[in-house]
Design a protein around this motif. Structure first.
Motif, mmCIF file in Angstrom:
data_model
loop_
_atom_site.group_PDB
_atom_site.id
_atom_site.type_symbol
_atom_site.label_atom_id
_atom_site.label_comp_id
_atom_site.label_asym_id
_atom_site.label_seq_id
_atom_site.Cartn_x
_atom_site.Cartn_y
_atom_site.Cartn_z
ATOM 1 N N ALA A 401 0.822 -1.214 0.000
ATOM 2 C CA ALA A 401 0.000 0.000 0.000
ATOM 3 C C ALA A 401 0.855 1.263 0.000
ATOM 4 N N SER A 429 -2.008 -6.351 -5.149
ATOM 5 C CA SER A 429 -3.230 -5.781 -4.597
ATOM 6 C C SER A 429 -2.894 -4.778 -3.508
ATOM 7 N N GLU A 430 -3.546 -3.626 -3.564
ATOM 8 C CA GLU A 430 -3.315 -2.589 -2.563
ATOM 9 C C GLU A 430 -3.865 -2.993 -1.209
ATOM 10 N N ASP A 431 -4.865 -3.837 -1.178
ATOM 11 C CA ASP A 431 -5.511 -4.213 0.078
ATOM 12 C C ASP A 431 -4.757 -5.305 0.818
#
Length: 483
Positions: A401, A429-431
């Protein structure tokens, strides 16, 4: 090594010269006398065969053909030197056992039945020397060697080094400058805000976090007693020679400055049942009239954190280049020093042994964790749709992130969703809470920027083309050429 094999050849000739003879004996007397009454001795073990001697001579010839290389002392040399000392000591001891004044010339200081062990030891030492020489001379050209860390200041480095930003002054610092600069900034802060400066000194100058927490909790207890019992005079005085004060507070830097900054003053007061006075911290009457200030200072002390320099991203923008995936990193990008990195190259020879041993899953996981901890920082580049390269420095343990936030800050329209793709088209994935070292993005990596597929469809449906320039103008003005 040459001298070592010469000693072996000399010992072989010396041992094969025959039994010893007295100098006073005549030629006729030198014939061996049979002793039928004595039991036959065990047959002596034979020395090295002709094939073994030829192999040793061939190995020595190969070593003589090679040019000597300048290198530091190695463990193999230490072993060989120690063995030579032991052999000389054994020879001295065996020689001293002869009767003084004897004219007997011995061919060997060892018993015949020990010859086999003696020659075996010699051959093993020779093999150790050959193997050690082979490893040392071959590692310099190993195809799987670890890349060397470049010296800082080189013109071809992807980044000059790891830099930090002081949160108090905003200055950009090198790794070896940050601690001294932060201490100086905290001390200079006493002239403007002594309470805040003393709190920063307590939490920053003292490295033992458990001791700091114990001392801070004790100070908070002192202040709570004053606020809860303002009429009690005993709570407004703190004895400096008190055992609790000495063990928990006096040992911490900055605590005395904190007490003086919030309104305590030192005073000598008499002590009952004691002849002389003792030193106390006494709270002034003016501060006692404002208990809310003590409560505020206590909260500041409890929630404070050490002042640490933050990692500078050193954001840079490069024009499109075929060298985008090539990184030349300085030595401080590694958790290991430059010398330890070079030493690790020598340990690559152990990989051959590890491949021949069956390893359990737990063993493989431990090795992977050691590889993850090897790097402290990572240098990441993001290839944008127009081919430009956005570069930044991160901690290896930071989450993915952080990279998304770094790229978003550089975009002209930071609200548009996008994806970052690693090598092979893998989407990050940023999450997800994965760190860079867990994703294999250490000590450097090249990623690809891609607009969200739904966003591209909406833009095309509107009859517009995606803007080729997606970065802020101030970044484009400072674009560089990657060299």
């Amino acid at each position: 090594m040459k001298k070592f094999f010469q000693e072996i050849k000399a010992d072989i000739k010396f041992k094969s010269a025959g039994p010893g003879q007295k100098l006073t004996e005549s030629v006729g007397e030198r014939a061996p006398k049979e002793k039928p009454t004595q039991p036959a001795l065990r047959q002596a073990r034979q020395g090295p065969t002709d094939e073994a001697q030829m192999a040793a001579a061939a190995a020595l010839a190969r070593l003589e053909q090679k040019q000597p290389r300048a290198r530091g002392p190695t463990s193999q040399e230490s072993i060989r030197n120690q063995v030579r000392k032991e052999l000389r000591a054994e020879a001295t001891v065996s020689g001293s056992t002869e009767a003084p004044g004897s004219n007997t010339v011995k061919t060997s200081g060892r018993q015949p039945d020990a010859r086999g062990a003696f020659w075996s030891r010699k051959l093993v030492l020779a093999c150790v020397g050959l193997i050690g020489h082979f490893l040392i001379t071959s590692q310099g050209s190993s195809p799987g060697a670890v890349p060397k860390a470049k010296e800082e200041g080189s013109a071809h480095l992807a980044v000059p080094g790891v830099c930090f930003t002081c949160p108090l002054t905003g200055a950009t610092l090198r790794k070896d400058q940050r601690d001294a600069h932060i201490k100086e900034a905290i001390l200079s802060h006493f002239s403007t805000d002594p309470v805040a400066a003393s709190i920063m000194k307590i939490h920053t100058f003292n490295k033992d976090r458990d001791r700091v927490k114990l001392g801070v909790d004790t100070i908070a207890k002192y202040l709570d007693n004053i606020c809860l019992h303002p009429e009690e005079e005993k709570y407004r005085k703190i004895k400096l020679q008190n055992r609790v004060f000495q063990e928990r507070i006096n040992c911490l830097e900055g605590t005395h400055e904190f007490f003086e900054a919030i309104g305590f003053q030192k005073a000598l007061l008499p002590v009952p049942d004691q002849e002389g006075p003792e030193e106390f911290y006494v709270l002034s009457e003016g501060v006692l009239a404002q208990p809310q200030s003590l409560q505020r200072h206590k909260e500041q002390l409890l929630v404070a954190e050490p002042v640490r320099a933050t990692l500078a991203r050193q954001r840079r923008l490069f024009r499109p280049s075929p060298m985008a995936s090539q990184f030349e990193l300085p030595g401080d990008f590694y958790n290991l020093t430059a010398e330890e990195i070079k030493r690790e190259q020598r340990l690559r020879s152990e990989a051959v042994e590890r491949l021949s041993v069956l390893r359990t899953k737990a063993m493989r996981e431990r090795e992977e964790q050691r590889e993850l901890r090897k790097y402290t920082y990572t240098l990441l580049r993001v290839r944008l749709p127009d081919g430009c390269l956005l570069q930044g420095t991160f901690y290896a343990r930071e989450r993915v992130a952080a990279l998304y936030a770094f790229v978003r800050e550089a975009l002209r329209n930071d609200w548009l969703p996008f994806d970052l793709l690693a090598s092979g088209g893998q989407r990050l994935s940023e999450d997800e809470s994965l760190a860079f070292n867990e994703c294999g993005l250490v000590p450097s990596a090249l990623l690809t920027f891609s607009w969200d597929a739904a966003v591209l469809e909406d833009i095309k449906a509107a009859g517009a083309d995606p803007d080729s320039s997606i970065l802020k103008p101030e970044l484009l003005a400072a674009i560089e050429k990657l060299s």
